[in-house]
Design a protein around this motif. Sequence first.
Motif, PDB file in Angstrom:
ATOM      1  N   ASN A  16       0.815  -1.213   0.000  1.00  0.00           N
ATOM      2  CA  ASN A  16       0.000   0.000   0.000  1.00  0.00           C
ATOM      3  C   ASN A  16       0.851   1.266   0.000  1.00  0.00           C
ATOM      4  O   ASN A  16       0.573   2.220   0.707  1.00  0.00           O
TER       5      ASN A  16
ATOM      6  N   VAL B 187      -7.769  -1.406   5.357  1.00  0.00           N
ATOM      7  CA  VAL B 187      -6.990  -0.773   4.293  1.00  0.00           C
ATOM      8  C   VAL B 187      -7.684  -1.038   2.965  1.00  0.00           C
ATOM      9  O   VAL B 187      -7.991  -2.185   2.630  1.00  0.00           O
ATOM     10  N   GLN B 188      -7.944   0.026   2.224  1.00  0.00           N
ATOM     11  CA  GLN B 188      -8.502  -0.098   0.875  1.00  0.00           C
ATOM     12  C   GLN B 188      -7.329  -0.088  -0.099  1.00  0.00           C
ATOM     13  O   GLN B 188      -6.534   0.849  -0.121  1.00  0.00           O
ATOM     14  N   THR B 189      -7.201  -1.147  -0.886  1.00  0.00           N
ATOM     15  CA  THR B 189      -6.071  -1.241  -1.814  1.00  0.00           C
ATOM     16  C   THR B 189      -6.570  -1.505  -3.222  1.00  0.00           C
ATOM     17  O   THR B 189      -7.605  -2.157  -3.413  1.00  0.00           O
ATOM     18  N   ASP B 190      -5.875  -0.994  -4.197  1.00  0.00           N
ATOM     19  CA  ASP B 190      -6.275  -1.215  -5.594  1.00  0.00           C
ATOM     20  C   ASP B 190      -5.606  -2.446  -6.173  1.00  0.00           C
ATOM     21  O   ASP B 190      -5.807  -2.760  -7.339  1.00  0.00           O
TER      22      ASP B 190
ATOM     23  N   MET C  59      -0.003  -8.427  -3.429  1.00  0.00           N
ATOM     24  CA  MET C  59       0.638  -7.570  -2.434  1.00  0.00           C
ATOM     25  C   MET C  59       1.693  -8.332  -1.647  1.00  0.00           C
ATOM     26  O   MET C  59       1.634  -9.553  -1.519  1.00  0.00           O
TER      27      MET C  59
ATOM     28  N   TYR D 240       4.075  -4.531   6.571  1.00  0.00           N
ATOM     29  CA  TYR D 240       2.835  -4.077   7.202  1.00  0.00           C
ATOM     30  C   TYR D 240       2.972  -4.146   8.716  1.00  0.00           C
ATOM     31  O   TYR D 240       3.462  -5.140   9.274  1.00  0.00           O
TER      32      TYR D 240
END
Length: 487
Positions: free
Chosen positions: A53, A398-401, A405, A410
């Motif tokens: 992220n 967490v908003q991830t595109d 990952m 983290y």
Amino acid sequence: MAGPFDVEDLISQLTADEKISLLSGMNSSTHATKANLRTSDGPNGIRGQRFFNGAPSHCLPCGTGLAATWDAALLRRAGAVLLGRACAAQGAHIWLGPTVNMLRSPLGGRGFESYSEDPFLSGAMAAAVVTGVQSNVGVAACIKHFVCNDQEHERQAVDCVVSERALREIYLMPFMLAQRDVKPLCYMTSYSRLNGVHVSENSRLMEEVLRKEWGFDGLIMSDWFGTYSASESTNAGLDLEMPGPPRDTKLTPKVNRMRGQKLLVSLGNRKVSQHALNDRVRNLLTLANKVTPIASEGNVSEDVNDTAEARALMRELAVAGIVLLKNKDSVLPLDKSKSGIAQHATDVKYTLGAHGYKQLPAISMMSTREDGEPGMTCRFFNEPPSEDPGNRVCRDVVQTDLSDMLLVDYSHPEIRQDVWYMDMSGTITPAESGEYQFGCSVRGKAKVFVDGQLVVDNATAQRQGATFMGAGTLEERGTKTLEAGRT
């Protein structure tokens, strides 16, 4: 490590333990060293300081696309504006690029990173990019992979058997040209062997050719997990082992790093001399002195310079790299009026042949997260999914595109660092009805559910794969029939 400082005076004050601690990265989840040298991966952009992220960055055309411009002045501007400036903005001292290995085979898994199959063109383009990157105060380029790192299969074990003439005229040539014309501040060694000796232990390449013949006086680092010894690599001229010892957690498997205590033992039994150890420390501290203008943590910014100038330059690069192949007999564009196979045969059927991908495309290419944007929603827990839902406490969202990952960096103050759990969710709406294939590779354990049904189990039985820098599993797959239009 703040500077400028007197390198020789500092070396005289350091203990053996302190010197050795400088010669490896801090851990496997960061690109930093004990001397506070921060690196950022490339080669067609700036990753920044985070795997998971992280901040967005300019994505340049791949190396082959850049070299197709044949425009050194354009690449100098790109290095200065899109790479060097972004490094400084994201708190990185060293850009891990450019890649100048030879494109000798279409099976080279990272061939697209390199510039060309032509040594002169590769060297000229590398020199241009390095000039631009290092025009930013405090930023160093790390040209790679020195040398003959031309295949991914068994890349840590392969032995590249090369004649002296081919080595000089083809494989070393682009590095030599870059060193002659611009002097990169760092070199990265390749994973492979050259004529029987791993490059990270090859004194002829690092000491005789690079330093003595070419006059290089900077830092030589290994590729990630590309150091295979303590005393041999130190004596041969490898200054920095990357990365370092991993975090001591149950989630992160122990990786047998080479230096640390082993180097201290080698110092004690005289397999490594104080002189050799000091040489390695001297090269690292000298580089730290050169990049001190952005060494302060307080100057680190995750903001990238997304300016009108940068966008215009990105478009210019893309346009300049377009190559028109010979359009023999006007085969392009294809004639839509020509008949198809079905008009000349009966009972034509389709079946999937050899697919052109190693892993399935990321599901985030078609999924929607909870805020309505493309991607996935990640929730973090200390309690496992098998726990009663009423007893699980969501500690972070967490908003991830991206569904692809790497979570090694983290952390959250309420999340345990030994064992924790992530629920990753998203919705998809198929455009067509049919059987869909789902896949998952993981460093840890994972299961994939579609509408509550277990489709992929990559937790019960796992197979070692090459994902996540060699610490992950093979991609396990499963299928489910989906209906068009049903989310």
